[in-house]
Design an enzyme around this catalytic site. Sequence first.
Site, PDB file in Angstrom:
ATOM      1  N   SER A  64      -0.246 -13.367 -19.763  1.00 51.75           N
ATOM      2  CA  SER A  64       0.505 -13.481 -21.021  1.00 51.75           C
ATOM      3  C   SER A  64       1.593 -12.430 -21.191  1.00 51.75           C
ATOM      4  CB  SER A  64      -0.450 -13.378 -22.204  1.00 51.75           C
ATOM      5  OG  SER A  64      -1.138 -14.585 -22.339  1.00 51.75           O
ATOM      6  N   LYS A  67       4.975 -13.721 -21.471  1.00 51.67           N
ATOM      7  CA  LYS A  67       5.458 -14.454 -22.666  1.00 51.67           C
ATOM      8  C   LYS A  67       6.690 -13.827 -23.325  1.00 51.67           C
ATOM      9  CE  LYS A  67       0.931 -16.561 -23.697  1.00 51.67           C
ATOM     10  NZ  LYS A  67      -0.317 -16.370 -24.472  1.00 51.67           N
ATOM     11  N   TYR A 191       4.161 -23.392 -16.797  1.00 52.16           N
ATOM     12  CA  TYR A 191       3.698 -22.229 -17.559  1.00 52.16           C
ATOM     13  C   TYR A 191       2.618 -21.468 -16.776  1.00 52.16           C
ATOM     14  CZ  TYR A 191       0.586 -19.837 -20.837  1.00 52.16           C
ATOM     15  OH  TYR A 191      -0.234 -18.913 -21.430  1.00 52.16           O
ATOM     16  N   TYR A 243      -2.137 -10.632 -30.641  1.00 55.13           N
ATOM     17  CA  TYR A 243      -2.908 -11.754 -31.207  1.00 55.13           C
ATOM     18  C   TYR A 243      -3.568 -11.365 -32.524  1.00 55.13           C
ATOM     19  CZ  TYR A 243      -2.465 -12.829 -26.247  1.00 55.13           C
ATOM     20  OH  TYR A 243      -1.984 -13.009 -24.989  1.00 55.13           O
ATOM     21  N   VAL A 261      -4.500 -11.442 -19.699  1.00 51.78           N
ATOM     22  CA  VAL A 261      -5.936 -11.521 -19.397  1.00 51.78           C
ATOM     23  C   VAL A 261      -6.315 -11.022 -18.002  1.00 51.78           C
ATOM     24  CG1 VAL A 261      -6.659 -13.289 -21.049  1.00 51.78           C
ATOM     25  CG2 VAL A 261      -5.738 -13.994 -18.838  1.00 51.78           C
TER      26      VAL A 261
HETATM   27  N1  GLN Z   1      -2.634 -17.949 -18.330  1.00 54.19           N
HETATM   28  C1  GLN Z   1      -3.447 -17.499 -19.419  1.00 54.19           C
HETATM   29  C2  GLN Z   1      -3.742 -18.650 -20.386  1.00 54.19           C
HETATM   30  O1  GLN Z   1      -2.877 -19.421 -20.666  1.00 54.19           O
HETATM   31  C3  GLN Z   1      -2.766 -16.372 -20.144  1.00 54.19           C
HETATM   32  C4  GLN Z   1      -3.566 -15.877 -21.320  1.00 54.19           C
HETATM   33  C5  GLN Z   1      -3.402 -14.421 -21.584  1.00 54.19           C
HETATM   34  O2  GLN Z   1      -3.056 -13.643 -20.714  1.00 54.19           O
HETATM   35  N2  GLN Z   1      -3.773 -14.015 -22.785  1.00 54.19           N
HETATM   36  O3  GLN Z   1      -4.829 -18.800 -20.853  1.00 54.19           O
END
Ligand code: GLN
Length: 446
Positions: A64, A67, A191, A243, A261
Amino acid sequence: MQSIIPDYLTEVLEAVHPDTSGELAAYIPELAAADPDRLGAAFAMVDGEVYGSGDIDTEFTIQSISKPFVYALALADRGFDPVIAKVGVEPSGEAFNEISLESDTGRPRNPMINAGAITVHSLAGAEGLNATERVERVVDGLSAFAGRRLRTDEAVYASEMRHAHRNLAIAHMLRSHDILVEDARAVVDGYTRQCSVLVSTRDLAMMAATLANRGTNPLSGEQVVPEPVVRQVLSVMFSCGMYDAAGDWGTQVGIPAKSGVAGGLIGALPGQIGIATFSPRLDSHGNSVRGVSLFERFSSDMGLHVMEVPATARAALRTNHVLGSGPDALRVLQLQGGIGFAGAERVIREAVNTSYPETRVALDLTRVHSIDDVARRMLLEIARRLTLDGHEVHLVDPESIMPDPDPGDGGRVTVVDSLDEASGSRTPPTPAARRRSGSASPARPA
Ligand code: GLN
């Protein structure tokens, strides 16, 4: 002599090292197989200097943390309006993978949760790219932020794709609201590749430093995205990057940030530093446990909270005094430090509220190291008004902090290199000073 910063980093890593709480991201099998004990931290200064300690060259997937950077690419590639029409900027207060959209518009609430990021992925690159070309644009863009060529981890990509039911559900929902206008599976595929880009902690610190450095990569010198895009991205990182823990983070750490993550965590402090940490065990929000502890320490040890009130404004006016006497007396307003709106206001208030019997006034910028555009315009305007009130205005500016000063209609300033030059008798300025002196009206006869 060795710098103190790597020693500090090592000390802080040792302090958080014993904390083995948290879990690996089990919903992506390949991530669940990662070494949970990895630990690293890196600082990248906005001039490209990097300090690090621990596992800063181990690669892991960006997840993420991609993003905010892909949001930046979409804003740069498509412009603000088309992106904001499809993805909001309000904190959701929900988990990153929540299946929820704004009830009236069907828009994802922000680009930092999966619904928003999947949509943003579809907006990267010029309109009309196919799925492969779009992934290329994204990997190229992420590489430009890092200042080196990045690649994807095919095993992590495949592993996540096999279990991507939740992201597919989100994408289908987005498709049903026409927020996505392409094949939902193809967008999730792109993605997921975006999330599988491999980075090191050092790369992440440099990517964050590129944001902190107004969008210019400190190493390559490339302007990756324009400045207004950076401001938008940092704002959204501040309010939504962590978040449902964004409020706690904003108050306690106070650095625009983003977690992933795989265990990465970045923070970008505008104008100062890009920070990255790596430790794979996650808390219940999906944020790295030891990463969060490290950032809490960095913020409090080094005063990095963005809401930390700067001392500059009050100190902008160093002295207000008079040199000499009689008709040659010179009123000196001596400024210091970095001058922005509040600093310029302080100087202007002083100039407006005091009535100066002296004809000659000097604004002394000798101790000023920077002046922003609004402060420059405010000081020139006050110089213009002083001229109109019959004063002879000198700008003491040996370092050309204010090059080519033009106070506009009816204003006139004479630039000199030192206060001595200004306070001396009314000898004509040196040729160099005369060249640098701004005047919108013809020079008065001597
Ligand atoms: N690729 C992961 C997902 O879409 C990324 C989530 C994250 O890093 N919080 O669930």
